[in-house]
Design a protein around this motif. Structure first.
Motif, short mmCIF file in Angstrom:
data_model
loop_
_atom_site.label_atom_id
_atom_site.label_comp_id
_atom_site.label_asym_id
_atom_site.label_seq_id
_atom_site.Cartn_x
_atom_site.Cartn_y
_atom_site.Cartn_z
N UNK A 150 0.86 -1.17 0.00
CA UNK A 150 0.00 0.00 0.00
C UNK A 150 0.90 1.23 0.00
N UNK A 151 0.51 2.32 -0.66
CA UNK A 151 1.38 3.49 -0.73
C UNK A 151 1.87 3.93 0.65
N UNK A 152 3.19 4.07 0.80
CA UNK A 152 3.79 4.56 2.03
C UNK A 152 3.90 3.55 3.15
N UNK A 153 3.49 2.30 2.91
CA UNK A 153 3.50 1.30 3.98
C UNK A 153 4.90 0.75 4.22
N UNK A 154 5.13 0.26 5.44
CA UNK A 154 6.33 -0.48 5.79
C UNK A 154 5.91 -1.91 6.12
N UNK A 155 6.49 -2.88 5.43
CA UNK A 155 6.10 -4.28 5.55
C UNK A 155 7.18 -5.06 6.29
N UNK A 156 6.77 -5.85 7.26
CA UNK A 156 7.70 -6.64 8.07
C UNK A 156 7.43 -8.12 7.86
N UNK A 157 8.48 -8.88 7.51
CA UNK A 157 8.36 -10.32 7.34
C UNK A 157 9.55 -11.01 8.00
N UNK A 158 9.41 -12.31 8.21
CA UNK A 158 10.54 -13.11 8.69
C UNK A 158 10.84 -14.17 7.65
N UNK A 159 12.03 -14.06 7.06
CA UNK A 159 12.52 -14.96 6.03
C UNK A 159 13.12 -16.20 6.68
N UNK A 160 12.58 -17.39 6.33
CA UNK A 160 13.13 -18.66 6.80
C UNK A 160 13.31 -19.54 5.57
N UNK A 161 14.55 -19.70 5.14
CA UNK A 161 14.83 -20.37 3.88
C UNK A 161 16.28 -20.83 3.88
N UNK A 162 16.53 -22.01 3.31
CA UNK A 162 17.89 -22.51 3.13
C UNK A 162 18.69 -22.50 4.43
N UNK A 163 18.04 -22.88 5.53
CA UNK A 163 18.73 -22.98 6.81
C UNK A 163 18.98 -21.67 7.51
N UNK A 164 18.35 -20.60 7.05
CA UNK A 164 18.55 -19.27 7.64
C UNK A 164 17.23 -18.69 8.10
N UNK A 165 17.30 -17.82 9.08
CA UNK A 165 16.13 -17.06 9.54
C UNK A 165 16.56 -15.63 9.82
#
Length: 235
Positions: A150-165
């Motif tokens: 959405x315009x101006x939004x800040x998005x937070x995610x947690x990447x868990x892939x290939x043995x990393x987080x």
């Protein structure tokens, strides 16, 4: 009291509408891949049904030296959709470089609360990763950005892939910019993730388009991969 009862009555309806807005839809998209402004290959991104679940696939095929240098790769994540969130269940990556082939396979065990990877995984990434609600693979985060931008939004995610987080933060531009795909014109939002001073990923998304219009990865000020949409087809 009456207002509170009204809100409680409306809540199931609001959740149903939100769930419909977030619903996964199958598609297949084709991209040209560039590096430094030069075409080096093609890529395909698709979402398909896998029984009662879903699968997102990314395949990249390099031309000439780009293929020998490792552009040839396939990634897949099997996932389901739970209360509007994308929950990874299994993940695989295959990379071909010269005459070698490397493959990793990941399993997200939500009942045990951990994810593990096997195959050609670095020794430092072989330990189980503790899962948290909302964890996603890299491919699923790309889909989530399309859903959430959405315009101006800040998005937070947690990447868990290939043995990393690791946590990832994306910042959405306040205004759209014009982009053209196969003679069709779109107003696209640019979404930037800056992991470090040297590494940046930008994704352009447009309303009504289930796949990114463009994906650009840069390292040390130079383009590494630049995927530009050629066409896409829905269900």
């Amino acid at each position: 009291m009456m207002r509170r009862l009204l809100m409680l009555a409306l809540l199931p309806l609001l959740l149903a509408v939100a769930g419909a807005a977030w619903a996964v839809e199958p598609f297949r998209a084709s991209y040209d891949v560039y590096r430094g402004g030069r075409a080096i290959g093609v890529a395909t991104l698709q979402v398909v049904r896998d029984g009662a679940r879903w699968r997102v696939d990314l395949a990249m095929d390099g031309k000439g030296l780009a293929g020998l240098a490792g552009l040839n790769a396939q990634q897949s994540t099997v996932f389901d959709e739970v209360n509007g969130t994308y929950r990874p269940l299994a993940q695989s990556t295959v990379r071909k470089v010269l005459f070698t082939r490397k493959q990793t396979t990941g399993t997200y065990d939500w009942s045990a609360g951990r994810a593990t990877w096997t195959g050609d995984v670095k020794k430092t990434r072989r330990a189980p990763v503790a899962l948290q609600p909302g964890d996603m693979s890299g491919l699923l985060i790309n889909l989530a950005v399309i859903r959430d931008a959405r315009p101006g939004a800040t998005l937070q995610y947690r990447f868990v892939d290939d043995g990393r987080a690791r946590p990832q933060q994306y910042v959405v531009s306040t205004r759209t910019e014009p982009m053209t795909v196969d003679e069709l014109h779109y107003d696209a939002l640019r979404v930037d993730r800056v992991q470090s001073v040297a590494e940046q990923t930008s994704i352009w998304v447009a309303e009504g388009v289930p796949t990114p219009i463009r994906i650009l990865q840069r390292e040390n000020g130079e383009d590494t991969y630049d995927l530009r949409l050629i066409e896409y087809k829905g269900a």
